[in-house]
Design a protein around this motif. Structure first.
Motif, PDB file in Angstrom:
ATOM      1  N   GLY A   1      30.727  26.961  39.109  1.00 30.85           N
ATOM      2  CA  GLY A   1      29.433  27.414  38.615  1.00 30.85           C
ATOM      3  C   GLY A   1      29.000  28.674  39.326  1.00 30.85           C
ATOM      4  N   LYS A   2      27.847  29.195  38.940  1.00 31.06           N
ATOM      5  CA  LYS A   2      27.351  30.419  39.567  1.00 31.06           C
ATOM      6  C   LYS A   2      27.090  30.220  41.050  1.00 31.06           C
ATOM      7  CE  LYS A   2      23.490  33.683  39.379  1.00 31.06           C
ATOM      8  NZ  LYS A   2      22.190  34.011  38.734  1.00 31.06           N
TER       9      LYS A   2
ATOM     10  N   GLU B   1      30.384  21.234  31.903  1.00 28.80           N
ATOM     11  CA  GLU B   1      31.352  22.289  32.167  1.00 28.80           C
ATOM     12  C   GLU B   1      31.188  23.489  31.238  1.00 28.80           C
ATOM     13  OE1 GLU B   1      35.406  21.005  32.981  1.00 28.80           O
ATOM     14  OE2 GLU B   1      34.716  18.931  32.830  1.00 28.80           O
TER      15      GLU B   1
ATOM     16  N   PRO C   1      28.476  26.585  33.249  1.00 30.01           N
ATOM     17  CA  PRO C   1      28.422  25.199  33.750  1.00 30.01           C
ATOM     18  C   PRO C   1      27.172  24.955  34.598  1.00 30.01           C
ATOM     19  CG  PRO C   1      29.879  26.530  35.100  1.00 30.01           C
ATOM     20  CD  PRO C   1      29.318  27.451  34.066  1.00 30.01           C
ATOM     21  N   GLN C   2      26.766  23.674  34.663  1.00 31.38           N
ATOM     22  CA  GLN C   2      25.645  23.267  35.486  1.00 31.38           C
ATOM     23  C   GLN C   2      25.803  21.783  35.804  1.00 31.38           C
ATOM     24  OE1 GLN C   2      22.208  24.083  33.022  1.00 31.38           O
ATOM     25  NE2 GLN C   2      22.456  22.210  31.838  1.00 31.38           N
TER      26      GLN C   2
END
Length: 347
Positions: free
Chosen positions: A138-139, A336, A339-340
């Protein structure tokens, strides 16, 4: 076009692109993921850890969980390590028919006088041999999923229940979130999963830790663990025998075995205390921090789970504040496609 004009245009394009990346918040991830045939290593600004693919598997690999603020690491055999599916009762009447990995001896220092029996196996950490973790990037987080399908069963039971584990590693915390869940293929009056939470403590007369904190008991000095004693002798929590605690936190304060310098607390927090069936904190050559989750009636096809925080804290107060922020969660859901990820109240 003259060379200097082409250079000026190129520099302008690069400058605009960089400005756009800054304005839009585009940046390189603040974590790294390195994968080999044997393990996955994740490094964030606050933590370093590894997930073992082969050998002693499940959870976070032993001695790999590093607090980058202090340089301390876990003192045991791994964190959120997973064993068998079990029930209350005894296997004595049919023990001679069981595969060796399902035999559960009691009336000893390891297990005390607590009759229990393994329903499905083998023990994942020692006998699964190899897992195939999936990584979700993720970020500002990394999530890793592991799973295993039990292939041994006690007489009258089916094999095939599915264990799943999520380990979510945020970039901005000294702790991770984990979840263990089981989709069962059996009916049971009280099925539970045995895990290590946060993990065992290897030591020689308290050289790696000086204090243990159990939210349902209080503080215990290291000297209480200089000699072996069974799990039902001291410091045991068993649902129904003690009041349900407001928080379920088990932690130990690290110390440097060479210098004696005090380190941070390493804590394992079960975010819904009601999911804990049994929890041990006893000495058997090391401090054994077994925890069992579930222990409620369940039917084939149903799932039970628990969610945890595992990580480093400077004070008990910091643990409590963090716990209360996420209290009540029993599951982790990872999307996904975005994504979070998010914590869920039930599973």
């Amino acid at each position: 076009m003259a060379a200097y004009q082409r250079f000026s245009v190129l520099m302008f394009v690069v400058l605009v692109a960089n400005v756009n990346r800054f304005v839009l918040g585009e940046q390189q991830p603040r974590y790294s993921v390195t994968e080999t045939d044997d393990r996955i290593t994740v490094v964030t600004p606050h933590l370093e850890l590894a997930i073992q693919k082969r050998g002693y598997v499940s959870g976070i690999a032993a001695q790999s969980f590093v607090d980058r603020k202090t340089g301390f690491r876990d003192a045991g055999f791994g964190l959120d390590i997973v064993d068998w599916l079990m029930e209350p009762g005894s296997d004595e009447s049919y023990r001679n028919t069981l595969p060796p990995d399902l035999v559960y001896q009691f009336n000893n220092l390891y297990h005390g006088q607590i009759p229990k029996r393994s329903i499905e196996g083998p023990q994942i950490c020692t006998k699964a041999g190899e897992l195939h973790p999936r990584v979700v990037r993720g970020k500002d987080f990394v999530a890793i999923q592991q799973e295993f399908q039990y292939y041994l069963a006690a007489p009258g039971k089916n094999a095939g229940s599915l264990w799943r584990q999520w380990i979510v590693i945020p970039c901005d915390t000294r702790y991770v979130f984990t979840m263990d869940s089981v989709e069962t293929v059996n009916n049971s009056p009280a099925l539970f999963l045995r895990i290590d939470m946060p993990g065992h403590i290897r030591h020689k007369n308290g050289d790696t830790f000086d204090l243990i904190y159990l939210s349902y008991f209080g503080f215990i000095p290291a000297k209480e663990f200089f000699e072996d004693f069974p799990p039902d002798a001291r410091f045991r929590y068993f649902r129904g025998e003690q009041p349900l605690p407001d928080r379920f936190i088990r932690a130990y304060r690290l110390r440097d075995p060479e210098t004696g310098a005090q380190g941070p607390w390493l804590a394992g927090m079960t975010l819904d205390p009601a999911v804990v069936y049994d929890a041990w904190c006893h000495q058997r050559g090391y401090v054994c921090m077994i925890e069992e989750i579930g222990g409620y009636p369940i039917k084939a096809g149903q799932t039970f789970s628990a969610a945890f925080i595992v990580g480093y804290f400077d004070t008990i107060g910091e643990m409590i504040m963090t716990y209360d922020r996420y209290a009540g969660a029993r599951a982790i859901e990872v999307d996904e496609s975005v994504p979070q990820w998010r914590l869920m109240p039930t599973q």
